[in-house]
Design an enzyme around this catalytic site. Sequence first.
Site, PDB file in Angstrom:
ATOM      1  N   HIS A 264      -1.385 -10.532  44.035  1.00 45.81           N
ATOM      2  CA  HIS A 264      -1.706 -10.492  42.597  1.00 45.81           C
ATOM      3  C   HIS A 264      -0.478 -10.896  41.762  1.00 45.81           C
ATOM      4  CE1 HIS A 264      -3.716  -8.727  38.959  1.00 45.81           C
ATOM      5  NE2 HIS A 264      -2.459  -8.597  38.572  1.00 45.81           N
ATOM      6  N   GLU A 265       0.634 -10.218  41.999  1.00 48.72           N
ATOM      7  CA  GLU A 265       1.837 -10.524  41.210  1.00 48.72           C
ATOM      8  C   GLU A 265       2.337 -11.932  41.535  1.00 48.72           C
ATOM      9  OE1 GLU A 265       2.349  -8.560  38.819  1.00 48.72           O
ATOM     10  OE2 GLU A 265       1.175  -6.865  39.550  1.00 48.72           O
ATOM     11  N   HIS A 268       0.671 -14.236  39.209  1.00 50.33           N
ATOM     12  CA  HIS A 268       1.352 -14.257  37.903  1.00 50.33           C
ATOM     13  C   HIS A 268       2.617 -15.118  37.988  1.00 50.33           C
ATOM     14  CE1 HIS A 268      -0.967 -11.347  35.627  1.00 50.33           C
ATOM     15  NE2 HIS A 268      -0.802 -10.391  36.523  1.00 50.33           N
ATOM     16  N   GLU A 294      -4.017 -12.960  33.758  1.00 50.31           N
ATOM     17  CA  GLU A 294      -4.741 -12.197  34.781  1.00 50.31           C
ATOM     18  C   GLU A 294      -5.734 -13.089  35.541  1.00 50.31           C
ATOM     19  OE1 GLU A 294      -3.812  -9.418  35.844  1.00 50.31           O
ATOM     20  OE2 GLU A 294      -2.488  -8.809  34.220  1.00 50.31           O
TER      21      GLU A 294
HETATM   22 ZN   LIG Z   1      -1.797  -8.573  36.599  1.00 46.20          ZN
END
Ligand SMILES: [Zn+2]
Length: 499
Positions: A264-265, A268, A294
Amino acid sequence: MTLEQAIAKMNELQAAQQAYNHAMGVLSLDGDTAAPSASARGRGETMGYLSGVTYKLLVNDEVKEALETILQNKDAATPLQARQAELLKEDYDDTTRIPMDEYVAYSTLITNANAVWHEAKQKDDYASFAPYLEQIIDYNRRFASYKDQHKPAYDVLLDGYEKGASTATLDPFFALMREKLTPIILEVAQKPAPDCSFLEQRFPIHDQRIFSDRLMQMMGIPRDRCAIAETEHPFTTNFNKWDVRITTNYAETDVADSMYSVIHEGGHALYELGTADEIQFTCLASGASMGLHESQSRFYENLIGRSLPFCRALLPVMQECFPDQMKGVTAEGLYAAVNRSQPSLIRTQADELTYPLHIAIRYEMEKRMIAGDVKVGELPALWNQMYLDYLGVTVPNNREGILQDVHWAGGMIGYFPSYALGSAYGVQMLHALEKDFDPWCDVEKGDLSRITAWLGDKIHRHGRMLTPPQLLRSAIGQDFDPSCYTAYLTKKFADLYKL
Ligand SMILES: [Zn+2]
């Protein structure tokens, strides 16, 4: 002031802002990762002082004149300069309306609240955090009214994270999520659960750290420009495209927790790493909105990371890092396990199907908090009641309830809907990408480079050059349609659970 002088002033402003943001960002990262717990007191003072300096950098007559001069002569400026002036003027207008002493006091409050939240979460002690949350809600309500006293405060806050978002657009969005997903969640609950026991063995943290490096390698994250640290609540911070930091949190008996945090990160990070060179050190060098940010993190985490082809690529890597624990596991078994759907307590560990309801709960809570319909002391009970109503789960303590997320301690009220919106944007992006090429053979080989290049071209490189709706439309070639998201979830979980 001539246009030339105005542009010089704007450039000087952005260089100074970048330098302060860089320094304050490092302080904040240090506070969340390595600094000892008592350090918040001194850091709060420093952050308060520095935020006063950044306030004065922006809020002054010379800056106002420069930005207005550029906006009045937009055609003579470059598109980059015109867009910078536009965004900086919005920021100027919003910040000017907040008195400096309140701006500085709020910055100090946030630094302290963050530290108090860390300890409150560890000790399951909501009472110690409540007075901070009360002040944060109060400030947010007040700042919203300074920005626009004609709009409901929560709408102003939502707009700050996702331009154009309001309860008028989000009420039907979350109603759709509840209406379409609840029946499937209930059906899935009747089916036998897949075997997840192999993911819940002991995975030494030392080995998980090596595994994180392998995951970042699979994602094609350049390690000379992106480092990983450990924290209570994973997040990503960027200083510029040559220095992006991600964080994770290791749980020894739950390898999937950190694994999906890293992915997830990492999503980003790829966004920030992919912003164009020519917008670095300006206000354009960031994500277009939190929803779009997101969309990238959840794209890699779920659409790619929880797909069967990715599980096929991931399995040999996991077997190399954790030979005993992963012995005899098949890709299909891994796929079923990482997609186990079950109403649960923790948002960041939730499966894709129940996830939007975790967000719907926070959205409803924020609406009531900001409207002043509920007292801070009553929030845990409201939280627990909503978890029972929406997901049918009983919250055993505040640590796994209202204290689980860092956002409110960080002053981010109105952020949560970005996660659900971003997940929905991502599905439409995947459909658009699949029209250009078939990504799944690449994914099965563990090669995400073409996917990242596609997203880089459509989303990452633009930074904040386009407005969020413009960027989304140019990427997906159509308007936002949340029913694509519910259709994707319906199909995926109907297949997985043979509904
Ligand atoms: Zn996030």
